[in-house]
Design a protein around this motif. Structure first.
Motif, mmCIF file in Angstrom:
data_model
loop_
_atom_site.group_PDB
_atom_site.id
_atom_site.type_symbol
_atom_site.label_atom_id
_atom_site.label_comp_id
_atom_site.label_asym_id
_atom_site.label_seq_id
_atom_site.Cartn_x
_atom_site.Cartn_y
_atom_site.Cartn_z
ATOM 1 N N TYR A 62 38.697 31.178 43.393
ATOM 2 C CA TYR A 62 37.638 30.200 43.162
ATOM 3 C C TYR A 62 36.761 30.606 41.984
ATOM 4 O O TYR A 62 36.459 29.805 41.126
ATOM 5 N N ASP A 63 36.352 31.829 41.921
ATOM 6 C CA ASP A 63 35.426 32.305 40.881
ATOM 7 C C ASP A 63 35.975 33.606 40.275
ATOM 8 O O ASP A 63 35.473 34.683 40.544
ATOM 9 N N PHE A 95 29.576 32.386 39.387
ATOM 10 C CA PHE A 95 28.733 31.743 40.386
ATOM 11 C C PHE A 95 28.151 32.726 41.402
ATOM 12 O O PHE A 95 27.511 32.317 42.356
ATOM 13 N N ASN A 149 24.321 32.464 42.033
ATOM 14 C CA ASN A 149 23.747 31.187 42.459
ATOM 15 C C ASN A 149 23.061 31.304 43.815
ATOM 16 O O ASN A 149 23.516 32.047 44.688
ATOM 17 N N THR A 167 22.004 26.031 45.584
ATOM 18 C CA THR A 167 22.888 25.611 44.495
ATOM 19 C C THR A 167 24.331 25.545 44.978
ATOM 20 O O THR A 167 25.063 24.609 44.647
ATOM 21 N N LYS A 168 24.738 26.532 45.760
ATOM 22 C CA LYS A 168 26.104 26.530 46.295
ATOM 23 C C LYS A 168 26.322 25.348 47.238
ATOM 24 O O LYS A 168 27.368 24.694 47.188
ATOM 25 N N ARG A 222 24.736 22.478 47.202
ATOM 26 C CA ARG A 222 24.787 21.259 46.395
ATOM 27 C C ARG A 222 26.145 21.138 45.702
ATOM 28 O O ARG A 222 26.728 20.064 45.635
ATOM 29 N N GLY A 223 26.674 22.239 45.197
ATOM 30 C CA GLY A 223 27.990 22.225 44.551
ATOM 31 C C GLY A 223 29.092 21.810 45.505
ATOM 32 O O GLY A 223 29.988 21.053 45.132
ATOM 33 N N ARG A 224 29.029 22.305 46.746
ATOM 34 C CA ARG A 224 30.028 21.896 47.734
ATOM 35 C C ARG A 224 29.913 20.406 48.028
ATOM 36 O O ARG A 224 30.921 19.700 48.134
ATOM 37 N N VAL A 242 28.726 18.068 46.034
ATOM 38 C CA VAL A 242 29.206 17.353 44.844
ATOM 39 C C VAL A 242 30.734 17.314 44.836
ATOM 40 O O VAL A 242 31.343 16.286 44.526
ATOM 41 N N GLU A 243 31.366 18.421 45.204
ATOM 42 C CA GLU A 243 32.830 18.467 45.226
ATOM 43 C C GLU A 243 33.406 17.542 46.290
ATOM 44 O O GLU A 243 34.411 16.868 46.072
ATOM 45 N N ASN A 255 33.104 14.097 44.939
ATOM 46 C CA ASN A 255 34.092 13.900 43.887
ATOM 47 C C ASN A 255 35.455 13.560 44.492
ATOM 48 O O ASN A 255 36.158 12.662 44.018
#
Length: 109
Positions: free
Chosen positions: A38-39, A44, A47, A51-52, A54-56, A58-59, A62
């Protein structure tokens, strides 16, 4: 591929209380895994949890949008005019959209 299959064997599974989109470090679990998938470069790692999270989210959104989009293309190809924005842009498909090759694998032989 590999991240998805790895995510399916995690305990707890994301459908039973685990975090959707979270993959624990995999580096070194097998000889060919010299990076975390993943990284790989640790971009990341610093973070915050917000933030993590929110990223999950957003994914996940998506992925939902991608499924909605492919459904629009399938709908327009199967029933021309059903998606006004795509009218005339997608060629009609006369086969069964759930069986795209209809058992004809001659391109592989």
């Amino acid at each position: 591929g590999m991240l998805e299959s790895y995510g399916e064997i995690l305990d707890p599974h994301y459908t039973k209380g685990g975090l959707p989109g979270y993959y624990p470090p995999i580096k070194g679990k097998r000889p060919e895994l010299v990076f975390n998938l993943y990284d790989p470069f640790g971009f990341f790692a610093e973070n915050s949890e917000e933030t993590k999270a929110r990223g999950r989210q957003v994914e996940i959104n998506n992925g939902r949008l991608a499924m909605f989009g492919i459904l629009g293309f399938l709908s327009e190809a199967t029933t021309p005019g059903s998606v006004p924005v795509l009218k005339g842009l997608i060629a009609p498909y006369s086969g069964n959209c759930m069986i795209p090759f209809e058992g004809d694998f001659t391109i592989f032989s």
